[in-house]
Design an enzyme around this catalytic site. Structure first.
Site, mmCIF file in Angstrom:
data_model
loop_
_atom_site.group_PDB
_atom_site.id
_atom_site.type_symbol
_atom_site.label_atom_id
_atom_site.label_comp_id
_atom_site.label_asym_id
_atom_site.label_seq_id
_atom_site.Cartn_x
_atom_site.Cartn_y
_atom_site.Cartn_z
ATOM 1 N N VAL A 1 6.410 -3.038 14.780
ATOM 2 C CA VAL A 1 6.572 -1.712 15.401
ATOM 3 C C VAL A 1 6.146 -1.697 16.868
ATOM 4 O O VAL A 1 6.449 -0.744 17.592
ATOM 5 C CB VAL A 1 5.815 -0.602 14.613
ATOM 6 C CG1 VAL A 1 6.373 -0.448 13.213
ATOM 7 C CG2 VAL A 1 4.308 -0.851 14.603
ATOM 8 N N GLY B 1 0.776 -1.237 0.000
ATOM 9 C CA GLY B 1 0.000 0.000 0.000
ATOM 10 C C GLY B 1 0.806 1.285 0.000
ATOM 11 O O GLY B 1 1.745 1.475 -0.790
ATOM 12 N N THR C 1 -5.863 -0.080 -0.802
ATOM 13 C CA THR C 1 -4.640 -0.739 -0.306
ATOM 14 C C THR C 1 -5.045 -2.069 0.333
ATOM 15 O O THR C 1 -6.238 -2.420 0.354
ATOM 16 C CB THR C 1 -3.953 0.104 0.788
ATOM 17 O OG1 THR C 1 -4.813 0.127 1.934
ATOM 18 C CG2 THR C 1 -3.639 1.517 0.351
ATOM 19 N N TYR D 1 -9.944 2.736 16.315
ATOM 20 C CA TYR D 1 -9.131 3.256 15.187
ATOM 21 C C TYR D 1 -9.179 4.786 15.216
ATOM 22 O O TYR D 1 -8.139 5.442 15.112
ATOM 23 C CB TYR D 1 -9.679 2.719 13.864
ATOM 24 C CG TYR D 1 -8.874 3.161 12.651
ATOM 25 C CD1 TYR D 1 -7.629 2.599 12.372
ATOM 26 C CD2 TYR D 1 -9.357 4.128 11.768
ATOM 27 C CE1 TYR D 1 -6.887 2.991 11.264
ATOM 28 C CE2 TYR D 1 -8.622 4.525 10.658
ATOM 29 C CZ TYR D 1 -7.391 3.955 10.410
ATOM 30 O OH TYR D 1 -6.661 4.347 9.312
ATOM 31 N N ASN E 1 4.369 4.805 9.027
ATOM 32 C CA ASN E 1 3.220 4.472 8.181
ATOM 33 C C ASN E 1 2.503 3.198 8.616
ATOM 34 O O ASN E 1 1.310 3.043 8.348
ATOM 35 C CB ASN E 1 3.713 4.331 6.731
ATOM 36 C CG ASN E 1 2.693 3.647 5.857
ATOM 37 O OD1 ASN E 1 1.724 4.255 5.433
ATOM 38 N ND2 ASN E 1 2.892 2.360 5.587
HETATM 39 N N1 LIG Z 1 -6.062 2.826 2.936
HETATM 40 C C1 LIG Z 1 -6.737 3.826 3.439
HETATM 41 O O1 LIG Z 1 -7.834 4.163 2.967
HETATM 42 C C2 LIG Z 1 -6.185 4.586 4.613
HETATM 43 C C3 LIG Z 1 -6.904 5.685 5.066
HETATM 44 C C4 LIG Z 1 -6.417 6.410 6.135
HETATM 45 C C5 LIG Z 1 -5.231 6.053 6.744
HETATM 46 N N2 LIG Z 1 -4.544 4.971 6.290
HETATM 47 C C6 LIG Z 1 -3.291 4.638 6.975
HETATM 48 O O2 LIG Z 1 -2.271 4.416 6.031
HETATM 49 C C7 LIG Z 1 -1.260 3.599 6.625
HETATM 50 C C8 LIG Z 1 -0.850 2.545 5.631
HETATM 51 O O3 LIG Z 1 -1.932 1.656 5.414
HETATM 52 P P1 LIG Z 1 -2.340 1.112 3.975
HETATM 53 O O4 LIG Z 1 -3.657 1.674 3.674
HETATM 54 O O5 LIG Z 1 -1.244 1.269 3.016
HETATM 55 O O6 LIG Z 1 -2.616 -0.425 4.334
HETATM 56 P P2 LIG Z 1 -1.762 -1.737 4.056
HETATM 57 O O7 LIG Z 1 -2.434 -2.793 4.836
HETATM 58 O O8 LIG Z 1 -1.586 -1.930 2.592
HETATM 59 O O9 LIG Z 1 -0.337 -1.375 4.700
HETATM 60 C C9 LIG Z 1 -0.119 -1.375 6.080
HETATM 61 C C10 LIG Z 1 1.188 -2.097 6.350
HETATM 62 O O10 LIG Z 1 1.464 -2.024 7.753
HETATM 63 C C11 LIG Z 1 2.007 -3.272 8.124
HETATM 64 N N3 LIG Z 1 1.879 -3.526 9.553
HETATM 65 C C12 LIG Z 1 0.752 -3.849 10.242
HETATM 66 N N4 LIG Z 1 1.061 -4.084 11.526
HETATM 67 C C13 LIG Z 1 2.394 -3.911 11.656
HETATM 68 C C14 LIG Z 1 3.304 -4.013 12.728
HETATM 69 N N5 LIG Z 1 2.888 -4.389 13.948
HETATM 70 N N6 LIG Z 1 4.607 -3.765 12.504
HETATM 71 C C15 LIG Z 1 5.050 -3.429 11.267
HETATM 72 N N7 LIG Z 1 4.232 -3.322 10.201
HETATM 73 C C16 LIG Z 1 2.925 -3.568 10.391
HETATM 74 C C17 LIG Z 1 1.212 -4.290 7.299
HETATM 75 O O11 LIG Z 1 1.867 -5.554 7.226
HETATM 76 C C18 LIG Z 1 1.110 -3.588 5.966
HETATM 77 O O12 LIG Z 1 2.178 -3.927 5.093
HETATM 78 C C19 LIG Z 1 -1.856 3.057 7.919
HETATM 79 O O13 LIG Z 1 -1.331 3.771 9.015
HETATM 80 C C20 LIG Z 1 -3.342 3.348 7.753
HETATM 81 O O14 LIG Z 1 -4.013 3.501 8.980
HETATM 82 C C21 LIG Z 1 -4.989 4.239 5.243
#
Ligand SMILES: NC(=O)c1ccc[n+]([C@@H]2O[C@H](COP(=O)([O-])OP(=O)(O)OC[C@H]3O[C@@H](n4cnc5c(N)ncnc54)[C@H](O)[C@@H]3O)[C@@H](O)[C@H]2O)c1
Length: 253
Positions: free
Chosen positions: A65, A18, A191, A156, A91
């Site tokens: 993390v 993502g 994502t 969340y 992230n």
């Molecule tokens: N996708 C959306 O619509 C959206 C909206 C708002 C915020 N976000 C934020 O964006 C960020 C990235 O998320 P994304 O959407 O790319 O999702 P994603 O699931 O594709 O990526 C998140 C990554 O974080 C990793 N992760 C989870 N727990 C972990 C841990 N304990 N230690 C290390 N890595 C860990 C996962 O393995 C994954 O690769 C997050 O913080 C999410 O809350 C996403």
């Protein structure tokens, strides 16, 4: 093309997928040396290969993390390999889809530990290096859901609100240093986190009606904003949260 991050070293957490993957690849494209970390080994290896394909040096590490010793080992390994740290992108994140009254302690801890404690561990671990060199950029990926509540997402929401305030708190505590601390708050992005939900055409339609730009975000939409805040072009932006949401926060439609 302009390479804004030549000779810079960036750590990106949650880089196996993502937004984190997109940011890591763009940092590599723009000349940075990149440490990518995640708990997802297979995804992380794909990201490492994509960053390397950009011609960038890349260190890849399995890091949860939530685990202080793993976070500190990642920071130490980055210093060992690249000699410094200029940029940290916090992230890594997780979602929650459980009504508040049904939340158990384990799920509360999981969401808060990944989304908040991990940011605390990583930011604290890189700051001594950034303070010593009087230079650094921390970009935290929060969410518009840290500012408005969503059904079944109360913890969340809590975690992302805390991450927004941690961004501001670190920014104030870095007073007097050339260290910028900011947040990017994504809206709805396709994502790993959202792919099940956005596999449902009714859900896609629901969100399209709420997004003035009338499209779901791509990871690169967020990554470009992360790189801007990590660049010297953003050197007077501090403690800010940049909504990258196609306009969702403009309206209560
Ligand atoms: N996708 C959306 O619509 C959206 C909206 C708002 C915020 N976000 C934020 O964006 C960020 C990235 O998320 P994304 O959407 O790319 O999702 P994603 O699931 O594709 O990526 C998140 C990554 O974080 C990793 N992760 C989870 N727990 C972990 C841990 N304990 N230690 C290390 N890595 C860990 C996962 O393995 C994954 O690769 C997050 O913080 C999410 O809350 C996403």
């Amino acid at each position: 093309m302009c390479k804004r991050f030549e000779n810079k070293v960036a750590i990106v957490t949650g880089a196996a997928s993502g937004i984190g993957r997109a940011a890591a690849v763009l940092f590599g494209r723009e000349g940075a040396k990149v440490t990518v970390c995640d708990v997802n080994e297979a995804g992380l290896e794909e990201t490492r290969a994509l960053v390397a394909a950009e011609g960038a040096e890349c260190l890849s590490m399995i890091v949860d993390v939530r685990k202080q010793e793993q976070v500190e080992a990642c920071v130490a390994a980055t210093l060992e390999k690249f000699g410094t740290i200029d940029i940290l992108v916090n992230n890594a994140g997780t979602g929650q889809f459980v009504p508040f009254a049904m939340m158990d302690n384990e799920e509360y801890d999981r969401v808060m530990d990944i989304n908040v404690r991990g940011m605390f561990f990583f930011s604290r671990a890189v700051l001594p290096t950034m303070m010593d060199k009087d230079y650094g950029k921390i970009v935290n990926v929060t969410s518009i859901m840290g500012e408005v509540a969503g059904q079944g997402q109360s913890i969340y929401n809590t975690s992302k609100g805390a991450a927004k305030m941690m961004t501001q708190g670190i920014a104030v505590d870095c007073s007097g240093y050339h260290i910028n601390v900011n947040a990017v708050a994504p809206g709805m992005v396709l994502t790993g986190l959202t792919k099940n939900m956005l596999g449902d055409p009714d859900q896609v339609q629901y969100f399209l009606e709420k997004i003035p730009m009338r499209r779901i975000g791509e990871p690169e939409d967020i990554a470009h904003a992360i790189l801007f805040l990590a660049s010297d072009q953003a050197s007077y932006i501090h403690g800010a949260t940049l909504h990258v949401d196609g306009g969702m926060m403009c309206t209560r439609m």
